[in-house]
Design a protein around this motif. Structure first.
Motif, PDB file in Angstrom:
ATOM      1  N   GLU A 153       0.840  -1.203   0.000  1.00 62.55           N
ATOM      2  CA  GLU A 153       0.000   0.000   0.000  1.00 62.55           C
ATOM      3  C   GLU A 153       0.874   1.252   0.000  1.00 62.55           C
ATOM      4  O   GLU A 153       0.602   2.210  -0.735  1.00 62.55           O
ATOM      5  CB  GLU A 153      -0.919   0.006   1.223  1.00 62.55           C
ATOM      6  N   LYS A 154       1.927   1.267   0.817  1.00 60.22           N
ATOM      7  CA  LYS A 154       2.846   2.414   0.865  1.00 60.22           C
ATOM      8  C   LYS A 154       3.548   2.593  -0.482  1.00 60.22           C
ATOM      9  O   LYS A 154       3.683   3.710  -0.980  1.00 60.22           O
ATOM     10  CB  LYS A 154       3.882   2.230   1.972  1.00 60.22           C
ATOM     11  N   ALA A 155       4.005   1.493  -1.064  1.00 61.25           N
ATOM     12  CA  ALA A 155       4.684   1.569  -2.353  1.00 61.25           C
ATOM     13  C   ALA A 155       3.722   2.086  -3.427  1.00 61.25           C
ATOM     14  O   ALA A 155       4.103   2.903  -4.279  1.00 61.25           O
ATOM     15  CB  ALA A 155       5.230   0.189  -2.738  1.00 61.25           C
ATOM     16  N   TYR A 156       2.486   1.623  -3.383  1.00 58.66           N
ATOM     17  CA  TYR A 156       1.483   2.085  -4.342  1.00 58.66           C
ATOM     18  C   TYR A 156       1.225   3.589  -4.182  1.00 58.66           C
ATOM     19  O   TYR A 156       1.205   4.325  -5.169  1.00 58.66           O
ATOM     20  CB  TYR A 156       0.176   1.285  -4.148  1.00 58.66           C
ATOM     21  N   ILE A 157       1.071   4.039  -2.945  1.00 57.88           N
ATOM     22  CA  ILE A 157       0.804   5.460  -2.676  1.00 57.88           C
ATOM     23  C   ILE A 157       1.990   6.314  -3.132  1.00 57.88           C
ATOM     24  O   ILE A 157       1.818   7.352  -3.768  1.00 57.88           O
ATOM     25  CB  ILE A 157       0.481   5.685  -1.184  1.00 57.88           C
ATOM     26  N   LEU A 158       3.215   5.880  -2.822  1.00 59.73           N
ATOM     27  CA  LEU A 158       4.406   6.597  -3.259  1.00 59.73           C
ATOM     28  C   LEU A 158       4.500   6.641  -4.787  1.00 59.73           C
ATOM     29  O   LEU A 158       4.848   7.671  -5.377  1.00 59.73           O
ATOM     30  CB  LEU A 158       5.670   5.987  -2.676  1.00 59.73           C
ATOM     31  N   GLY A 159       4.203   5.544  -5.423  1.00 58.21           N
ATOM     32  CA  GLY A 159       4.222   5.486  -6.891  1.00 58.21           C
ATOM     33  C   GLY A 159       3.210   6.458  -7.497  1.00 58.21           C
ATOM     34  O   GLY A 159       3.509   7.187  -8.453  1.00 58.21           O
ATOM     35  N   GLU A 160       2.003   6.488  -6.947  1.00 53.88           N
ATOM     36  CA  GLU A 160       0.964   7.407  -7.423  1.00 53.88           C
ATOM     37  C   GLU A 160       1.371   8.863  -7.173  1.00 53.88           C
ATOM     38  O   GLU A 160       1.133   9.736  -8.017  1.00 53.88           O
ATOM     39  CB  GLU A 160      -0.372   7.104  -6.730  1.00 53.88           C
ATOM     40  N   ALA A 161       1.993   9.117  -6.022  1.00 54.60           N
ATOM     41  CA  ALA A 161       2.442  10.479  -5.709  1.00 54.60           C
ATOM     42  C   ALA A 161       3.509  10.933  -6.691  1.00 54.60           C
ATOM     43  O   ALA A 161       3.509  12.086  -7.130  1.00 54.60           O
ATOM     44  CB  ALA A 161       2.961  10.544  -4.269  1.00 54.60           C
ATOM     45  N   MET A 162       4.424  10.043  -7.066  1.00 53.75           N
ATOM     46  CA  MET A 162       5.478  10.388  -8.027  1.00 53.75           C
ATOM     47  C   MET A 162       4.875  10.686  -9.403  1.00 53.75           C
ATOM     48  O   MET A 162       5.273  11.638 -10.078  1.00 53.75           O
ATOM     49  CB  MET A 162       6.512   9.262  -8.113  1.00 53.75           C
ATOM     50  N   ILE A 163       3.905   9.880  -9.811  1.00 57.16           N
ATOM     51  CA  ILE A 163       3.240  10.116 -11.097  1.00 57.16           C
ATOM     52  C   ILE A 163       2.539  11.474 -11.074  1.00 57.16           C
ATOM     53  O   ILE A 163       2.635  12.260 -12.027  1.00 57.16           O
ATOM     54  CB  ILE A 163       2.238   8.972 -11.405  1.00 57.16           C
ATOM     55  N   TYR A 164       1.862  11.780  -9.985  1.00 58.68           N
ATOM     56  CA  TYR A 164       1.146  13.052  -9.855  1.00 58.68           C
ATOM     57  C   TYR A 164       2.119  14.233  -9.879  1.00 58.68           C
ATOM     58  O   TYR A 164       1.855  15.253 -10.516  1.00 58.68           O
ATOM     59  CB  TYR A 164       0.319  13.047  -8.560  1.00 58.68           C
ATOM     60  N   MET A 165       3.264  14.090  -9.206  1.00 57.93           N
ATOM     61  CA  MET A 165       4.274  15.156  -9.207  1.00 57.93           C
ATOM     62  C   MET A 165       4.791  15.411 -10.622  1.00 57.93           C
ATOM     63  O   MET A 165       4.964  16.560 -11.032  1.00 57.93           O
ATOM     64  CB  MET A 165       5.444  14.798  -8.281  1.00 57.93           C
ATOM     65  N   LYS A 166       5.029  14.356 -11.386  1.00 54.15           N
ATOM     66  CA  LYS A 166       5.487  14.515 -12.769  1.00 54.15           C
ATOM     67  C   LYS A 166       4.435  15.234 -13.605  1.00 54.15           C
ATOM     68  O   LYS A 166       4.762  16.086 -14.436  1.00 54.15           O
ATOM     69  CB  LYS A 166       5.837  13.157 -13.381  1.00 54.15           C
ATOM     70  N   GLN A 167       3.159  14.898 -13.392  1.00 50.24           N
ATOM     71  CA  GLN A 167       2.081  15.570 -14.117  1.00 50.24           C
ATOM     72  C   GLN A 167       2.046  17.065 -13.777  1.00 50.24           C
ATOM     73  O   GLN A 167       1.866  17.903 -14.660  1.00 50.24           O
ATOM     74  CB  GLN A 167       0.734  14.926 -13.790  1.00 50.24           C
ATOM     75  N   LEU A 168       2.229  17.381 -12.506  1.00 46.60           N
ATOM     76  CA  LEU A 168       2.238  18.783 -12.088  1.00 46.60           C
ATOM     77  C   LEU A 168       3.415  19.525 -12.709  1.00 46.60           C
ATOM     78  O   LEU A 168       3.267  20.676 -13.161  1.00 46.60           O
ATOM     79  CB  LEU A 168       2.285  18.891 -10.556  1.00 46.60           C
ATOM     80  N   GLN A 169       4.592  18.905 -12.734  1.00 47.84           N
ATOM     81  CA  GLN A 169       5.763  19.530 -13.346  1.00 47.84           C
ATOM     82  C   GLN A 169       5.539  19.787 -14.834  1.00 47.84           C
ATOM     83  O   GLN A 169       5.899  20.846 -15.352  1.00 47.84           O
ATOM     84  CB  GLN A 169       7.007  18.662 -13.136  1.00 47.84           C
ATOM     85  N   GLU A 170       4.922  18.858 -15.529  1.00 55.18           N
ATOM     86  CA  GLU A 170       4.626  19.039 -16.948  1.00 55.18           C
ATOM     87  C   GLU A 170       3.633  20.178 -17.150  1.00 55.18           C
ATOM     88  O   GLU A 170       3.778  20.981 -18.072  1.00 55.18           O
ATOM     89  CB  GLU A 170       4.068  17.744 -17.545  1.00 55.18           C
ATOM     90  N   ARG A 171       2.648  20.263 -16.266  1.00 53.45           N
ATOM     91  CA  ARG A 171       1.650  21.343 -16.369  1.00 53.45           C
ATOM     92  C   ARG A 171       2.296  22.707 -16.137  1.00 53.45           C
ATOM     93  O   ARG A 171       1.987  23.671 -16.831  1.00 53.45           O
ATOM     94  CB  ARG A 171       0.515  21.102 -15.352  1.00 53.45           C
ATOM     95  N   VAL A 172       3.227  22.797 -15.181  1.00 57.11           N
ATOM     96  CA  VAL A 172       3.943  24.052 -14.927  1.00 57.11           C
ATOM     97  C   VAL A 172       4.723  24.458 -16.169  1.00 57.11           C
ATOM     98  O   VAL A 172       4.707  25.627 -16.580  1.00 57.11           O
ATOM     99  CB  VAL A 172       4.867  23.920 -13.691  1.00 57.11           C
ATOM    100  N   LYS A 173       5.408  23.505 -16.804  1.00 61.42           N
ATOM    101  CA  LYS A 173       6.157  23.797 -18.027  1.00 61.42           C
ATOM    102  C   LYS A 173       5.229  24.299 -19.130  1.00 61.42           C
ATOM    103  O   LYS A 173       5.550  25.240 -19.844  1.00 61.42           O
ATOM    104  CB  LYS A 173       6.916  22.566 -18.505  1.00 61.42           C
TER     105      LYS A 173
END
Length: 149
Positions: A4-24
């Motif tokens: 569950e922790k690994a899944y949550i961390l994985g989802e958080a990393m994906i979300y962070m990448k999406q946010l970085q792309e949106r900022v760009k």
């Protein structure tokens, strides 16, 4: 629990990448808007060497708008209180002075650069602003020449 922790961390990393792309994307959009700002030039005729016999050269006015700021460049004949007159014209157009510089060019010409903030009542296009400033400066120059005669 570990999965569950690994899944949550994985989802958080994906979300962070999406946010970085949106900022760009947003930064690129903003840069595109800055480079596509309006600009207009009104050129004056070439001044001949015997300018004493001629009326003052026509003013050259250019303006650029970026959001609520206006960058204005004016080449005009050196006249008494011309800078004060320009500032009064800007105020009448609902532009407030943020910054300005005045540089002499030769013995009879000034280069005036102004950065102004648009007031709430400002409603002109860049073209209308340039035409209005140029016309007002022409009128002021003509009035000064009339009073000297």
């Amino acid at each position: 629990m570990q999965t569950e922790k690994a899944y949550i961390l994985g989802e958080a990393m994906i979300y962070m990448k999406q946010l970085q792309e949106r900022v760009k994307e947003l930064e690129n959009d903003q840069n595109k808007r800055r480079t596509s700002d309006s600009r207009i030039f009104i050129k004056k005729s070439q001044i001949c060497p015997k300018e004493e016999a001629m009326p003052p050269p026509l003013p050259q006015v250019e303006a650029m708008v970026l959001e609520k700021e206006v960058l204005i460049g004016i080449h005009c004949h050196k006249q008494k209180d011309i800078v004060l007159k320009i500032m009064a014209l800007l105020q009448n157009l609902h532009l407030s002075l943020a910054s300005s510089s005045v540089l002499p060019f030769g013995t009879s010409t000034l280069k005036v650069t102004v950065i102004a903030q648009m007031g709430d009542k400002y409603s002109m296009t860049v073209n209308d602003l340039v035409k209005s400033l140029r016309q007002d400066l022409l009128t002021k120059s003509h009035d000064i020449q009339e009073s000297r005669s």
